[in-house]
Design a protein around this motif. Structure first.
Motif, PDB file in Angstrom:
ATOM      1  N   ARG A 129       0.834  -1.210   0.000  1.00 14.95           N
ATOM      2  CA  ARG A 129       0.000   0.000   0.000  1.00 14.95           C
ATOM      3  C   ARG A 129       0.862   1.250   0.000  1.00 14.95           C
ATOM      4  O   ARG A 129       0.648   2.168  -0.789  1.00 14.95           O
ATOM      5  CB  ARG A 129      -0.923  -0.001   1.213  1.00 14.95           C
ATOM      6  CG  ARG A 129      -1.720   1.288   1.345  1.00 14.95           C
ATOM      7  CD  ARG A 129      -2.625   1.257   2.538  1.00 14.95           C
ATOM      8  NE  ARG A 129      -3.711   0.325   2.268  1.00 14.95           N
ATOM      9  CZ  ARG A 129      -4.546  -0.116   3.182  1.00 14.95           C
ATOM     10  NH1 ARG A 129      -4.425   0.261   4.432  1.00 14.95           N
ATOM     11  NH2 ARG A 129      -5.518  -0.941   2.866  1.00 14.95           N
ATOM     12  N   TRP A 130       1.862   1.290   0.875  1.00 11.95           N
ATOM     13  CA  TRP A 130       2.738   2.464   0.939  1.00 11.95           C
ATOM     14  C   TRP A 130       3.514   2.626  -0.366  1.00 11.95           C
ATOM     15  O   TRP A 130       3.723   3.743  -0.826  1.00 11.95           O
ATOM     16  CB  TRP A 130       3.689   2.368   2.125  1.00 11.95           C
ATOM     17  CG  TRP A 130       2.980   2.597   3.425  1.00 11.95           C
ATOM     18  CD1 TRP A 130       2.637   1.670   4.349  1.00 11.95           C
ATOM     19  CD2 TRP A 130       2.486   3.845   3.921  1.00 11.95           C
ATOM     20  NE1 TRP A 130       1.966   2.261   5.387  1.00 11.95           N
ATOM     21  CE2 TRP A 130       1.869   3.588   5.154  1.00 11.95           C
ATOM     22  CE3 TRP A 130       2.506   5.147   3.440  1.00 11.95           C
ATOM     23  CZ2 TRP A 130       1.283   4.594   5.913  1.00 11.95           C
ATOM     24  CZ3 TRP A 130       1.926   6.140   4.206  1.00 11.95           C
ATOM     25  CH2 TRP A 130       1.316   5.860   5.425  1.00 11.95           C
ATOM     26  N   THR A 131       3.921   1.518  -0.967  1.00 12.19           N
ATOM     27  CA  THR A 131       4.648   1.590  -2.234  1.00 12.19           C
ATOM     28  C   THR A 131       3.782   2.235  -3.310  1.00 12.19           C
ATOM     29  O   THR A 131       4.230   3.144  -4.019  1.00 12.19           O
ATOM     30  CB  THR A 131       5.090   0.178  -2.672  1.00 12.19           C
ATOM     31  OG1 THR A 131       5.896  -0.391  -1.652  1.00 12.19           O
ATOM     32  CG2 THR A 131       5.858   0.238  -3.979  1.00 12.19           C
ATOM     33  N   TRP A 132       2.552   1.772  -3.458  1.00 12.86           N
ATOM     34  CA  TRP A 132       1.673   2.310  -4.483  1.00 12.86           C
ATOM     35  C   TRP A 132       1.295   3.763  -4.203  1.00 12.86           C
ATOM     36  O   TRP A 132       1.193   4.573  -5.134  1.00 12.86           O
ATOM     37  CB  TRP A 132       0.415   1.462  -4.617  1.00 12.86           C
ATOM     38  CG  TRP A 132       0.652   0.241  -5.435  1.00 12.86           C
ATOM     39  CD1 TRP A 132       0.744  -1.034  -4.978  1.00 12.86           C
ATOM     40  CD2 TRP A 132       0.850   0.174  -6.848  1.00 12.86           C
ATOM     41  NE1 TRP A 132       0.988  -1.889  -6.019  1.00 12.86           N
ATOM     42  CE2 TRP A 132       1.052  -1.172  -7.185  1.00 12.86           C
ATOM     43  CE3 TRP A 132       0.878   1.126  -7.860  1.00 12.86           C
ATOM     44  CZ2 TRP A 132       1.279  -1.592  -8.473  1.00 12.86           C
ATOM     45  CZ3 TRP A 132       1.104   0.703  -9.159  1.00 12.86           C
ATOM     46  CH2 TRP A 132       1.295  -0.635  -9.449  1.00 12.86           C
ATOM     47  N   LEU A 133       1.086   4.118  -2.947  1.00 13.75           N
ATOM     48  CA  LEU A 133       0.727   5.497  -2.628  1.00 13.75           C
ATOM     49  C   LEU A 133       1.887   6.453  -2.911  1.00 13.75           C
ATOM     50  O   LEU A 133       1.683   7.537  -3.464  1.00 13.75           O
ATOM     51  CB  LEU A 133       0.278   5.605  -1.167  1.00 13.75           C
ATOM     52  CG  LEU A 133      -1.084   5.010  -0.849  1.00 13.75           C
ATOM     53  CD1 LEU A 133      -1.347   5.051   0.648  1.00 13.75           C
ATOM     54  CD2 LEU A 133      -2.183   5.732  -1.596  1.00 13.75           C
ATOM     55  N   ILE A 134       3.095   6.066  -2.563  1.00 12.27           N
ATOM     56  CA  ILE A 134       4.251   6.930  -2.826  1.00 12.27           C
ATOM     57  C   ILE A 134       4.548   6.989  -4.318  1.00 12.27           C
ATOM     58  O   ILE A 134       4.904   8.046  -4.852  1.00 12.27           O
ATOM     59  CB  ILE A 134       5.460   6.462  -1.995  1.00 12.27           C
ATOM     60  CG1 ILE A 134       5.165   6.712  -0.511  1.00 12.27           C
ATOM     61  CG2 ILE A 134       6.726   7.175  -2.418  1.00 12.27           C
ATOM     62  CD1 ILE A 134       6.147   6.123   0.442  1.00 12.27           C
TER      63      ILE A 134
END
Length: 155
Positions: A132-137
Motif C-alpha cells: 500500500r505504501w509503495t503504491w501510494l508513494i
C-alpha cells in the motif's frame, strides 16, 4: 466509628433486596465439555459458533501510519486541485466535435486520477501495508500536476 453517610458510599441502592442471589447461577458442565481444560473457578461463557468480533482479528493502524496516510491523502487532494487549476488554464485548440470531446474527457480524467489512484491503492491493498505504501508513494511521484507546476497556458 463510621457514619451512615460513609456506609452509603460503599453500597448501591437495592443491595439489600432479598431476591438478589450471590454466587454463580451457571449449571456445572460435564467433565468432558469445554470447561474440562479450565482451571478451578473458571467458567466458559457463550456458546460455540456464537458471535465473533470480526474487526478484532484485524490489526489497527498505528498512530504514525495513520498520520502518514492522512498526509498522503492531503497530498492527493492537493494534486486533484492542482490538476483542476492546471487543466483549466489549457485552451482547447481543436475544432471538430470528436476531438473536443476527447480533449475534455482527457482533462476530466486527469483531474480525477489522483483521487482514483488513492482510493484504488487503498482498497486493493488491504492487508498488505508495505505494498500500500509503495503504491501510494509511487502515485505521489507519477501524478504530480505538471500543468499547474509548469504554469502552462496564460494567466
Amino acid at each position: 466509628m463510621t457514619s451512615s453517610r460513609d456506609d452509603d458510599a460503599l453500597g448501591w441502592a437495592g443491595d439489600d433486596d432479598p431476591t438478589l442471589v450471590s454466587g454463580s447461577t451457571n449449571p456445572p458442565e460435564p467433565a468432558d465439555g469445554p470447561a474440562a481444560d479450565l482451571p478451578e473457578g473458571w467458567a466458559v461463557t457463550g456458546s460455540p459458533g456464537g458471535y465473533v468480533d470480526a474487526p478484532a482479528g484485524k490489526a489497527a493502524l498505528s498512530s504514525p501510519a495513520l498520520v502518514g496516510l492522512g498526509i498522503l491523502a492531503g497530498v492527493y487532494l492537493l494534486y486533484t486541485i492542482g490538476w483542476f487549476i492546471g487543466v483549466g488554464r489549457i485552451e482547447n485548440p481543436l475544432t471538430d466535435p470528436l476531438s473536443q470531446f476527447m480533449f475534455s474527457l482527457g482533462t476530466w480524467l486527469a483531474v480525477a486520477a489522483p483521487l482514483v489512484w488513492f482510493a484504488a491503492s487503498y482498497w486493493l491493498t488491504r492487508g498488505m501495508p508495505r505494498l500500500r505504501w509503495t503504491w501510494l508513494i509511487l502515485g505521489v511521484v507519477l501524478l504530480a500536476p505538471l500543468p499547474f507546476i509548469a504554469g502552462t497556458g496564460g494567466l
